[in-house]
Scaffold this motif. Structure first.
Motif, mmCIF file in Angstrom:
data_model
loop_
_atom_site.group_PDB
_atom_site.id
_atom_site.type_symbol
_atom_site.label_atom_id
_atom_site.label_comp_id
_atom_site.label_asym_id
_atom_site.label_seq_id
_atom_site.Cartn_x
_atom_site.Cartn_y
_atom_site.Cartn_z
ATOM 1 N N LYS A 11 -20.714 49.471 16.174
ATOM 2 C CA LYS A 11 -21.350 48.178 16.453
ATOM 3 C C LYS A 11 -21.168 47.206 15.294
ATOM 4 N N LEU A 12 -21.327 47.711 14.054
ATOM 5 C CA LEU A 12 -21.141 46.853 12.884
ATOM 6 C C LEU A 12 -19.716 46.305 12.822
ATOM 7 N N ARG A 13 -18.752 47.181 13.070
ATOM 8 C CA ARG A 13 -17.364 46.755 13.003
ATOM 9 C C ARG A 13 -17.038 45.749 14.110
ATOM 10 N N ARG A 14 -17.665 45.910 15.244
ATOM 11 C CA ARG A 14 -17.460 44.967 16.347
ATOM 12 C C ARG A 14 -17.949 43.571 15.949
ATOM 13 N N VAL A 15 -19.130 43.504 15.319
ATOM 14 C CA VAL A 15 -19.677 42.222 14.875
ATOM 15 C C VAL A 15 -18.750 41.583 13.841
ATOM 16 N N LYS A 16 -18.327 42.363 12.856
ATOM 17 C CA LYS A 16 -17.467 41.815 11.801
ATOM 18 C C LYS A 16 -16.130 41.345 12.371
ATOM 19 N N SER A 17 -15.592 42.085 13.329
ATOM 20 C CA SER A 17 -14.318 41.717 13.934
ATOM 21 C C SER A 17 -14.413 40.368 14.630
ATOM 22 N N ILE A 18 -15.509 40.134 15.349
ATOM 23 C CA ILE A 18 -15.689 38.863 16.068
ATOM 24 C C ILE A 18 -15.812 37.705 15.080
ATOM 25 N N VAL A 19 -16.613 37.909 14.031
ATOM 26 C CA VAL A 19 -16.832 36.842 13.047
ATOM 27 C C VAL A 19 -15.531 36.515 12.315
ATOM 28 N N GLN A 20 -14.771 37.537 11.970
ATOM 29 C CA GLN A 20 -13.482 37.287 11.338
ATOM 30 C C GLN A 20 -12.546 36.534 12.279
ATOM 31 N N GLY A 21 -12.629 36.858 13.547
ATOM 32 C CA GLY A 21 -11.817 36.162 14.537
ATOM 33 C C GLY A 21 -12.189 34.698 14.692
ATOM 34 N N GLN A 22 -13.396 34.336 14.287
ATOM 35 C CA GLN A 22 -13.825 32.944 14.327
ATOM 36 C C GLN A 22 -13.324 32.146 13.120
ATOM 37 N N GLY A 23 -12.592 32.830 12.237
ATOM 38 C CA GLY A 23 -12.014 32.133 11.092
ATOM 39 C C GLY A 23 -12.789 32.248 9.811
ATOM 40 N N LEU A 24 -13.788 33.129 9.746
ATOM 41 C CA LEU A 24 -14.574 33.279 8.527
ATOM 42 C C LEU A 24 -13.969 34.331 7.609
ATOM 43 N N MET A 25 -14.104 34.106 6.322
ATOM 44 C CA MET A 25 -13.581 35.019 5.313
ATOM 45 C C MET A 25 -14.721 35.848 4.734
ATOM 46 N N GLU A 26 -14.507 37.154 4.599
ATOM 47 C CA GLU A 26 -15.581 38.030 4.127
ATOM 48 C C GLU A 26 -15.774 37.914 2.625
ATOM 49 N N ALA A 27 -17.031 37.889 2.205
ATOM 50 C CA ALA A 27 -17.403 37.892 0.791
ATOM 51 C C ALA A 27 -18.290 39.103 0.517
ATOM 52 N N ILE A 28 -18.286 39.552 -0.718
ATOM 53 C CA ILE A 28 -19.162 40.653 -1.142
ATOM 54 C C ILE A 28 -19.909 40.182 -2.380
ATOM 55 N N SER A 29 -21.225 40.240 -2.348
ATOM 56 C CA SER A 29 -22.021 39.756 -3.473
ATOM 57 C C SER A 29 -22.914 40.867 -4.007
ATOM 58 N N TYR A 30 -23.576 40.586 -5.141
ATOM 59 C CA TYR A 30 -24.436 41.584 -5.789
ATOM 60 C C TYR A 30 -25.674 41.891 -4.944
ATOM 61 N N SER A 31 -26.077 43.140 -4.967
ATOM 62 C CA SER A 31 -27.320 43.530 -4.299
ATOM 63 C C SER A 31 -28.532 43.240 -5.172
ATOM 64 N N LEU A 32 -28.300 43.044 -6.489
ATOM 65 C CA LEU A 32 -29.397 42.757 -7.412
ATOM 66 C C LEU A 32 -29.522 41.251 -7.596
ATOM 67 N N THR A 33 -30.737 40.772 -7.652
ATOM 68 C CA THR A 33 -30.956 39.334 -7.795
ATOM 69 C C THR A 33 -32.299 39.096 -8.469
ATOM 70 N N SER A 34 -32.736 37.834 -8.498
ATOM 71 C CA SER A 34 -34.035 37.492 -9.081
ATOM 72 C C SER A 34 -35.087 37.428 -7.977
ATOM 73 N N PRO A 35 -36.377 37.572 -8.323
ATOM 74 C CA PRO A 35 -37.425 37.484 -7.293
ATOM 75 C C PRO A 35 -37.395 36.163 -6.530
ATOM 76 N N GLU A 36 -37.083 35.050 -7.210
ATOM 77 C CA GLU A 36 -37.059 33.748 -6.545
ATOM 78 C C GLU A 36 -35.978 33.714 -5.472
ATOM 79 N N LYS A 37 -34.798 34.194 -5.805
ATOM 80 C CA LYS A 37 -33.706 34.185 -4.826
ATOM 81 C C LYS A 37 -33.938 35.209 -3.716
ATOM 82 N N ALA A 38 -34.580 36.317 -4.061
ATOM 83 C CA ALA A 38 -34.838 37.356 -3.052
ATOM 84 C C ALA A 38 -35.745 36.844 -1.950
ATOM 85 N N HIS A 39 -36.675 35.945 -2.286
ATOM 86 C CA HIS A 39 -37.668 35.474 -1.317
ATOM 87 C C HIS A 39 -37.219 34.229 -0.556
#
Length: 803
Positions: free
Chosen positions: A502-530
């Motif tokens: 199911k996850l791969r199906r979602v990503k495949s559709i979004v990529q097909g819409q012309g979006l480029m995948e990004a990967i960001s940090y899982s750690l952040t500040s409390p302000e950004k987390a909320h």
């Protein structure tokens, strides 16, 4: 840890082993040897010289010297060093010599004066400037007057350059090898040779002093803390043999008192510190946490502001050392120091590590304390230093050790079985062979049939459980001697799980819409987390964050995409279609939770620059259209949108997304007040959505299916109505669909109007309705009846006026 081969030979008989072969054996057994350096490699014709005459050359900074270098004739050498003088023993590079960097020394003329060689500084023959004694950094090296060297002799042995230096690249758990004794035990076990570690016998020759000195120690910060007193000390340079051992270990010689503390640290692994006794006028010492904002100057002359989590040594009132890291300038050993207090202790390793990082002052001492030290070796270290201070500084050793804190550790006893060790290793090692391995490690072991009990010495604080003994047996038995076997595992079939599909199906559709995948940090500040969440939950906090901006786990993906947008905008990349699929984290009900999310970010234009296309900018409705396409492709129905206020989003261009009444995510424009805070984001309209895939997956089907083109024609009707402006399109569409009958196949808005031509508080909506019967030709009367039913329902339920 830099380990001297020549020093190591004093503990273990390794003369019969090739240096490189020994390094290979150590590496194969568990402690990696990153490098083996031979300081004299590449050098030649470097000898001791005696400067008999030294005359300044007028009008220059140069000197003309006459040097006895053991040759048939004295050598005339021109030297520019400021500290060259007659009567000195120096390093001479003869004609044809090779110095550091492969440079060759030749006879020549300097300012028209013949020069037959070169008088060298330590840096010029390969020494790092960080280990060169301060008085010789800007000049040539001068041998101590009592050094046992003669003109013409090679300098390599006298300077410790005939040695081999092993670089022990240890893992944090093997901090026991951060000492010569620890390294000796390790090497002795590897090569199966006995280790010669002699006890220290000390005779105290001074008066008792401990009753006249008080100590107030916080034992949570320093569970063990010993102090000795010395008097009658003469501060002077250390003997050459000690200096060579220090600089071969990467430590700069200072003076005999400081050098002895560093030498004992290298020997035993226990950092020590010497204080000028004049610092403690009130005859008291303390160990406490610093007061936030206290100012302090380190020995390096660096001024710092102490933190409330820094451990400090005090004179009873003010700090005199940053414990476990570096002493203070106010307690430094001076040339006229005669009385000294010598400290050795055990400090809280976590607080030492944080203090060293906080003040950017990681030292040889802090690197040992943060990994752990041998609690049982403090008195030996004090006594070893006392012997050296008596021999090399003329010290009188006062009677007694002030043991201000003296907590004891329970001995470590590990019980396991021979069969367990063999099972884990896949071996058939006998009990007798295991006994020999533990004897090589100098561990006391007892075997009773299959049962095995090992008493672990305090110097190996990394061992605590049976698995640790498995590793010790395995590495000394030899990993190469363990037979390779195919692991017995249950048969597994390839393919993805349902959730992954199911996850791969979602990503495949979004990529097909012309979006480029990004990967960001899982750690952040409390302000950004909320930010960008409807209801922020409790944070999943990091116990030891690297910094405040990476102190909690994220609760949304959008903040990472916004950072990516800022990075791209700063590099003139303004057309952004980005998405990220990843996990968010929170804590609820005392438990930690992970959620699969999908977020997308849009900014710029719908179409790439092209003279054939309209210049349309991305807006809310374009992004919503992309989202609708995603839902259609996934077979999702029943999605609704509600205007909502969400942190970080535009107040009037944001909607919550609901699926059968359950919150799915949000869509909208990033708030201008937020983008204004980052100068790279200013002036950009940024739209985004974020979905909770844990919710979406419950409704996700296999997707859409292709059907044949319709055989029968469709009939279209337009409908224009006037309704109250507080009604939404969703309200109207719901009524139309409920009353249109079974032949309505398509419904879309074609016009929305509010303005001066209609009454206040009203808006005009126009729709296009498409009807089709897939099995027969649809008649006009059926469609007309459906339109009448729709009109009546709109009037009755919404108070609409049909236009």
């Amino acid at each position: 840890m830099l380990v001297s081969y020549n020093w190591l030979k004093e503990f273990v008989d390794i003369d019969d082993l090739d240096v490189n072969d020994l390094a290979e054996k150590i590496t194969r057994t568990g402690v990696e040897i990153a490098d083996v350096a031979h300081p004299m490699a590449g050098l030649k014709k470097l000898v001791v010289g005696y400067v008999e005459e030294c005359v300044a050359i007028e009008g220059t900074h140069l000197h003309k010297t006459l040097v006895d270098a053991g040759q048939d004739e004295k050598l005339q050498i021109v030297c520019g060093a400021p500290n060259v003088a007659a009567g000195e023993k120096v390093i001479v590079a003869l004609h044809g010599a090779r110095i550091a960097g492969g440079h060759k020394i030749k006879r020549g003329k300097i300012r028209g004066i013949e020069s037959n060689g070169m008088i060298c500084g330590l840096q010029e023959i390969g020494f790092n400037e960080s280990v060169v004694p301060s008085e010789f950094v800007d000049g040539i090296y001068v041998f101590p007057a009592d050094a046992d060297v003669k003109p013409g002799e090679d300098v390599y042995e006298a300077l410790g350059m005939d040695d081999y230096i092993f670089d022990f690249d240890i893992t944090p758990n093997r901090a026991d090898t951060l000492s010569m004794e620890g390294a000796a035990y390790e090497v002795g076990a590897i090569v199966d040779k006995p280790v010669k570690i002699e006890p220290v016998v000390l005779k105290e020759d001074g008066a008792a002093w401990t009753d006249s000195f008080s100590a107030e120690i916080d034992q949570k910060l320093a569970p063990k803390y010993y102090l000795r007193k010395f008097s009658g000390i003469t501060v002077k340079p250390s003997p050459l043999w000690m200096q060579t051992r220090l600089w071969n270990a990467g430590i700069r010689p200072i003076n005999n008192v400081v050098d002895i503390t560093n030498y004992v640290m290298l020997l035993t692994g226990l950092p020590m510190h010497a204080y000028d006794a004049r610092t403690f006028k009130d005859h008291q010492i303390g160990v406490r946490l610093a007061e936030k904002g206290e100012k302090f100057t380190l020995l390096s002359d660096k001024k710092i502001e102490l933190d409330a989590q820094d451990i400090v040594i005090t004179d009873g009132t003010k700090p005199v050392a940053l414990a476990g890291v570096m002493g203070g300038l106010n307690s430094e050993i001076q040339p006229d120091t005669t009385d000294v207090y010598l400290e050795v202790g055990v400090f809280d390793p976590t607080l030492i590590r944080k203090a060293a990082l906080r003040h950017a002052n990681r030292t040889e001492a802090s690197s040992r304390f943060e990994k752990g030290v041998n609690w049982d070796n403090l008195e030996k270290a004090e006594n070893m230093a006392a012997l050296l201070l008596r021999n090399e500084a003329g010290a009188t050793v006062a009677q007694g050790i002030l043991k201000a804190a003296d907590q004891q550790k329970e001995p470590t006893v590990i019980k396991t079985t021979v069969s367990y060790i063999n099972k884990v290793l896949g071996t058939e090692i006998s009990a007798d062979e295991m006994k020999r391995i533990f004897d090589r490690l100098n561990f006391e072991s007892n075997f009773a049939g299959d049962e095995l009990t090992v008493n672990v010495p305090a110097r190996r604080w990394d061992l605590a459980i049976p698995a640790d003994l498995v590793e010790e047996v395995g590495r000394l038995y030899g990993y190469d001697n363990i037979k390779s076997t195919q692991p017995l595992l249950a048969e597994t079939h390839g393919g993805y799980s349902e959730a992954e599909t199911k996850l791969r199906r979602v990503k495949s559709i979004v990529q097909g819409q012309g979006l480029m995948e990004a990967i960001s940090y899982s750690l952040t500040s409390p302000e950004k987390a909320h930010a960008f969440v409807k209801e922020a939950k409790a944070d999943a906090k990091i116990k030891m964050p690297l910094n405040s901006s990476r102190s909690v786990m994220r609760q949304n993906l959008l903040e990472g995409l916004l950072d990516a947008a800022s990075y791209n905008f700063a590099r003139k990349e303004n057309e952004l279609f980005l998405f990220e699929q990843g996990r968010t984290y929170d804590r609820e009900g005392g438990e930690f939770h992970e959620h699969e999310h999908l977020a997308a970010l849009y900014s710029g234009h719908v179409y790439a620059d092209n003279w054939q296309h309209e210049d349309r900018e991305v807006d809310f409705y374009f992004v919503k259209g992309q989202l609708e396409e995603l839902f259609i492709s996934l077979g999702i129905k029943g999605v609704s949108y509600r205007a909502e206020a969400i942190s970080g989003m535009h107040l009037t261009r944001t909607a919550g997304i609901y699926l059968d009444g359950e919150y799915l995510g949000m869509i909208g424009m990033i708030a201008p007040s937020l983008t204004f805070l980052d100068k790279t984001l200013r002036g950009h309209e940024i739209y985004a959505y974020e979905l909770d895939l844990d919710v979406l997956s419950k409704y996700q089907t296999q997707g859409t299916k292709a059907v044949p083109a319709p055989k029968f024609p469709a009939i279209e009707r337009d409908l224009s109505i006037l309704v109250s402006d507080n009604l939404t399109n969703e309200d109207v569409e719901k009524v139309i669909r409920e009353n249109a009958g079974k032949y309505l196949t398509k419904l879309q808005v074609i016009d929305v109007y509010q303005g001066e031509h209609i009454e206040s508080g009203k808006k005009s909506l126009a729709y296009n309705l498409t009807f089709r019967n897939d099995h027969d030709t649809l008649t006009d009367s059926v469609v007309s009846k459906a339109m009448e039913t729709i009109s009546e329902a709109l009037i009755a339920k919404l108070g609409a006026n049909i236009r």
